[in-house]
Design a protein around this motif. Sequence first.
Motif, PDB file in Angstrom:
ATOM      1  N   PRO A   1       0.818  -1.223   0.000  1.00 43.55           N
ATOM      2  CA  PRO A   1       0.000   0.000   0.000  1.00 43.55           C
ATOM      3  C   PRO A   1       0.846   1.266   0.000  1.00 43.55           C
ATOM      4  CG  PRO A   1      -0.875  -1.603   1.569  1.00 43.55           C
ATOM      5  CD  PRO A   1       0.457  -2.124   1.107  1.00 43.55           C
ATOM      6  N   ALA A   2       1.955   1.261   0.761  1.00 44.31           N
ATOM      7  CA  ALA A   2       2.805   2.449   0.815  1.00 44.31           C
ATOM      8  C   ALA A   2       3.478   2.701  -0.533  1.00 44.31           C
ATOM      9  CB  ALA A   2       3.856   2.279   1.911  1.00 44.31           C
ATOM     10  N   TYR A   3       3.950   1.644  -1.182  1.00 48.72           N
ATOM     11  CA  TYR A   3       4.586   1.797  -2.495  1.00 48.72           C
ATOM     12  C   TYR A   3       3.592   2.357  -3.505  1.00 48.72           C
ATOM     13  CZ  TYR A   3       6.681   0.536  -6.970  1.00 48.72           C
ATOM     14  OH  TYR A   3       7.172   0.574  -8.255  1.00 48.72           O
ATOM     15  N   SER A   4       2.395   1.801  -3.539  1.00 50.19           N
ATOM     16  CA  SER A   4       1.388   2.250  -4.498  1.00 50.19           C
ATOM     17  C   SER A   4       0.975   3.694  -4.232  1.00 50.19           C
ATOM     18  CB  SER A   4       0.164   1.328  -4.430  1.00 50.19           C
ATOM     19  OG  SER A   4      -0.818   1.715  -5.365  1.00 50.19           O
ATOM     20  N   ALA A   5       0.858   4.058  -2.961  1.00 54.08           N
ATOM     21  CA  ALA A   5       0.435   5.419  -2.621  1.00 54.08           C
ATOM     22  C   ALA A   5       1.540   6.441  -2.862  1.00 54.08           C
ATOM     23  CB  ALA A   5      -0.008   5.470  -1.154  1.00 54.08           C
ATOM     24  N   TRP A   6       2.803   5.994  -2.871  1.00 53.12           N
ATOM     25  CA  TRP A   6       3.922   6.926  -3.016  1.00 53.12           C
ATOM     26  C   TRP A   6       4.197   7.292  -4.468  1.00 53.12           C
ATOM     27  CZ3 TRP A   6       9.701   6.080  -1.265  1.00 53.12           C
ATOM     28  CH2 TRP A   6      10.273   7.322  -0.980  1.00 53.12           C
ATOM     29  N   LEU A   7       3.959   6.374  -5.387  1.00 57.96           N
ATOM     30  CA  LEU A   7       4.298   6.623  -6.794  1.00 57.96           C
ATOM     31  C   LEU A   7       3.714   7.927  -7.334  1.00 57.96           C
ATOM     32  CD1 LEU A   7       4.221   3.234  -8.755  1.00 57.96           C
ATOM     33  CD2 LEU A   7       6.183   4.702  -8.277  1.00 57.96           C
ATOM     34  N   PRO A   8       2.410   8.233  -7.108  1.00 57.44           N
ATOM     35  CA  PRO A   8       1.867   9.475  -7.669  1.00 57.44           C
ATOM     36  C   PRO A   8       2.501  10.730  -7.084  1.00 57.44           C
ATOM     37  CG  PRO A   8       0.105   7.951  -7.076  1.00 57.44           C
ATOM     38  CD  PRO A   8       1.358   7.407  -6.478  1.00 57.44           C
ATOM     39  N   ALA A   9       3.158  10.606  -5.928  1.00 54.38           N
ATOM     40  CA  ALA A   9       3.841  11.771  -5.355  1.00 54.38           C
ATOM     41  C   ALA A   9       5.232  11.964  -5.956  1.00 54.38           C
ATOM     42  CB  ALA A   9       3.951  11.608  -3.838  1.00 54.38           C
ATOM     43  N   LEU A  10       5.743  10.953  -6.633  1.00 52.82           N
ATOM     44  CA  LEU A  10       7.090  11.017  -7.196  1.00 52.82           C
ATOM     45  C   LEU A  10       7.091  11.247  -8.700  1.00 52.82           C
ATOM     46  CD1 LEU A  10       8.756   8.006  -5.308  1.00 52.82           C
ATOM     47  CD2 LEU A  10       8.874  10.436  -4.720  1.00 52.82           C
ATOM     48  N   LEU A  11       6.015  10.861  -9.377  1.00 55.94           N
ATOM     49  CA  LEU A  11       5.987  10.898 -10.837  1.00 55.94           C
ATOM     50  C   LEU A  11       4.777  11.673 -11.338  1.00 55.94           C
ATOM     51  CD1 LEU A  11       6.846   7.166 -11.612  1.00 55.94           C
ATOM     52  CD2 LEU A  11       8.365   9.134 -11.925  1.00 55.94           C
ATOM     53  N   PRO A  12       4.873  12.295 -12.511  1.00 51.75           N
ATOM     54  CA  PRO A  12       3.703  12.925 -13.124  1.00 51.75           C
ATOM     55  C   PRO A  12       2.702  11.869 -13.582  1.00 51.75           C
ATOM     56  CG  PRO A  12       5.588  13.012 -14.601  1.00 51.75           C
ATOM     57  CD  PRO A  12       6.098  12.506 -13.298  1.00 51.75           C
ATOM     58  N   ALA A  13       1.470  12.296 -13.772  1.00 57.97           N
ATOM     59  CA  ALA A  13       0.395  11.363 -14.091  1.00 57.97           C
ATOM     60  C   ALA A  13       0.669  10.555 -15.348  1.00 57.97           C
ATOM     61  CB  ALA A  13      -0.929  12.125 -14.250  1.00 57.97           C
ATOM     62  N   ASP A  14       1.318  11.180 -16.355  1.00 55.69           N
ATOM     63  CA  ASP A  14       1.507  10.483 -17.618  1.00 55.69           C
ATOM     64  C   ASP A  14       2.594   9.416 -17.557  1.00 55.69           C
ATOM     65  OD1 ASP A  14       3.439  12.468 -17.295  1.00 55.69           O
ATOM     66  OD2 ASP A  14       3.780  12.640 -19.451  1.00 55.69           O
ATOM     67  N   GLU A  15       3.290   9.282 -16.420  1.00 58.93           N
ATOM     68  CA  GLU A  15       4.323   8.256 -16.292  1.00 58.93           C
ATOM     69  C   GLU A  15       3.921   7.129 -15.337  1.00 58.93           C
ATOM     70  OE1 GLU A  15       8.050  10.049 -15.320  1.00 58.93           O
ATOM     71  OE2 GLU A  15       8.067  11.354 -17.089  1.00 58.93           O
ATOM     72  N   LEU A  16       2.731   7.204 -14.752  1.00 61.14           N
ATOM     73  CA  LEU A  16       2.314   6.170 -13.804  1.00 61.14           C
ATOM     74  C   LEU A  16       2.097   4.827 -14.498  1.00 61.14           C
ATOM     75  CD1 LEU A  16      -0.147   8.194 -11.546  1.00 61.14           C
ATOM     76  CD2 LEU A  16       2.157   7.406 -10.975  1.00 61.14           C
ATOM     77  N   LEU A  17       1.541   4.848 -15.702  1.00 59.55           N
ATOM     78  CA  LEU A  17       1.324   3.605 -16.435  1.00 59.55           C
ATOM     79  C   LEU A  17       2.654   2.906 -16.698  1.00 59.55           C
ATOM     80  CD1 LEU A  17      -0.902   1.868 -17.832  1.00 59.55           C
ATOM     81  CD2 LEU A  17      -0.315   3.056 -19.949  1.00 59.55           C
ATOM     82  N   ALA A  18       3.657   3.684 -17.099  1.00 63.06           N
ATOM     83  CA  ALA A  18       4.978   3.113 -17.356  1.00 63.06           C
ATOM     84  C   ALA A  18       5.595   2.560 -16.077  1.00 63.06           C
ATOM     85  CB  ALA A  18       5.894   4.170 -17.971  1.00 63.06           C
ATOM     86  N   ALA A  19       5.438   3.277 -14.962  1.00 59.73           N
ATOM     87  CA  ALA A  19       6.003   2.816 -13.693  1.00 59.73           C
ATOM     88  C   ALA A  19       5.379   1.506 -13.251  1.00 59.73           C
ATOM     89  CB  ALA A  19       5.816   3.884 -12.614  1.00 59.73           C
ATOM     90  N   ASN A  20       4.070   1.382 -13.418  1.00 62.33           N
ATOM     91  CA  ASN A  20       3.416   0.126 -13.074  1.00 62.33           C
ATOM     92  C   ASN A  20       3.821  -0.991 -14.018  1.00 62.33           C
ATOM     93  OD1 ASN A  20       1.618   0.736 -10.741  1.00 62.33           O
ATOM     94  ND2 ASN A  20       0.793   2.252 -12.142  1.00 62.33           N
ATOM     95  N   GLY A  21       4.087  -0.632 -15.281  1.00 61.89           N
ATOM     96  CA  GLY A  21       4.578  -1.631 -16.219  1.00 61.89           C
ATOM     97  C   GLY A  21       5.968  -2.111 -15.858  1.00 61.89           C
ATOM     98  N   ILE A  22       6.812  -1.200 -15.393  1.00 61.17           N
ATOM     99  CA  ILE A  22       8.158  -1.579 -14.962  1.00 61.17           C
ATOM    100  C   ILE A  22       8.081  -2.559 -13.800  1.00 61.17           C
ATOM    101  CG2 ILE A  22      10.248  -0.708 -13.846  1.00 61.17           C
ATOM    102  CD1 ILE A  22       9.803   1.889 -15.529  1.00 61.17           C
ATOM    103  N   GLU A  23       7.196  -2.278 -12.834  1.00 65.12           N
ATOM    104  CA  GLU A  23       7.017  -3.215 -11.725  1.00 65.12           C
ATOM    105  C   GLU A  23       6.536  -4.570 -12.237  1.00 65.12           C
ATOM    106  OE1 GLU A  23       4.366  -3.952  -7.689  1.00 65.12           O
ATOM    107  OE2 GLU A  23       3.994  -2.190  -8.931  1.00 65.12           O
ATOM    108  N   GLY A  24       5.629  -4.548 -13.224  1.00 60.62           N
ATOM    109  CA  GLY A  24       5.119  -5.791 -13.791  1.00 60.62           C
ATOM    110  C   GLY A  24       6.190  -6.609 -14.487  1.00 60.62           C
ATOM    111  N   VAL A  25       7.232  -5.945 -14.990  1.00 62.50           N
ATOM    112  CA  VAL A  25       8.355  -6.654 -15.597  1.00 62.50           C
ATOM    113  C   VAL A  25       9.310  -7.176 -14.522  1.00 62.50           C
ATOM    114  CG1 VAL A  25      10.381  -6.420 -17.072  1.00 62.50           C
ATOM    115  CG2 VAL A  25       8.220  -5.398 -17.772  1.00 62.50           C
TER     116      VAL A  25
END
Length: 452
Positions: free
Chosen positions: A126-150
Amino acid sequence: MASLPRALQPFATGQYRLLAIALVLSLFGTGVWLVAVVWQVIELGGTPIDLSIVATGGSIGLVLAVLLGGVAADRIPQKRILTVVETVKALSMAAVAVLALTESIEVWHLAVVSLLLGMADGFFYPAYSAWLPALLPADELLAANGIEGVLRPAVMQAAGPAAASAAIAILSPGLGFAIVAVTQGLAAVLLGLMRTTAVRREADDEPVHALRAVFIDVRDGVRYMVRTRWLLATLLYSALLVLVIMGPIEVLLPFAVRDQTGGGAGAFALALAAFGVGGALGSIAVASMRLPRRYLTIMIAAWGLGCAPLVVIGITDQLWLMVVALFVCGVLFSGATVIWGTLLQRRVPPAMLGRVSSLDFFVSLLFMPISMAIAGPVGELIGIPVAFLAAGTIPVVLAVLTLLIARLGPDELAHPLTDTEIVVSTETGPIVTGAGAATGRQRPVDEENPVA
């Protein structure tokens, strides 16, 4: 860094690079643990029941902690949570390594540590998921989640187990535990070097007792889930999906490989690898694209159609067909999961994101052990081929019903997600934030209020 491909653009942010390296170290350590703990139980002369006790400890710890982890993620700076979690994991693994290397370890030690690691994961995700939007702009969240998926299949399911096997061959499982202690410790150091971001919620109007505050936070999270149609519908669908498919994949697949193809452990490993490779490719493919216009429809449909190839496992006696089917499952299933993680970060209010992420884990975890418990009896009752036919067809039907009954199509058309905007649902209605949010500007969206 505009020259980077879309799927890699998050790496242009220095804070994300540190987080990604810490995630790699954490996942690598988890992969080493998964193999080392099994062989440690075996070396102690443990039975399958002993191994089951150790594994169950991790599941129980995760279930017990994940809702509290969501509350913490919405109240405490996420950097602090992640740093503490990795530190606790490092110290726990160091203790296990010492016990193992001095031949003082017992099964109950492993069970206790497994419980502790499960609880740590309940706070981590939960902390990791909640922190990402504070570190990255909205248009890069999909890519960040894809990186985790890889990273998850590549590091946790491949590199980590391979390193564990090497450590065991060189010395013993104790060396594997020592490796985990080092990787988790390095992850804690990297997280400690990161910048602390403020919790994205307003302070409580009136101070309340800590236990009551936890209860209120969990209640508000559940209330938000129930009142937000797209969220409730997706969680209910994913819970039923887990109930239908996890048992056949986890319990019945090795028997299908053995009985229908005549394959052994190597054939089963190949089948699992196909699913993992497909998942990695599906994740990076989605991360390389823009968020689709019909994001809810595509996500639900991909989950449903991603299960359809399981029908092949029920009707074929060819291993290569099973491998292809599981590869396709991995591509579609993981690709849809990347979209789902991004939707949570872009449509859930920042102050609620930790709790909603924890509810996502909690709902899925509730049905997973049930699915695995009934898979064996159901397979014996109706036969393994029929069980896989059901696992491949029922999700497709559920996907269609979910889209129609919950009216997710009109919802996504009414609330498009551009590259720079985040649409969130609140008690008073939806708000769009994005480029204008940085200057304090927000604009309301004409969205149907969440249903009760």
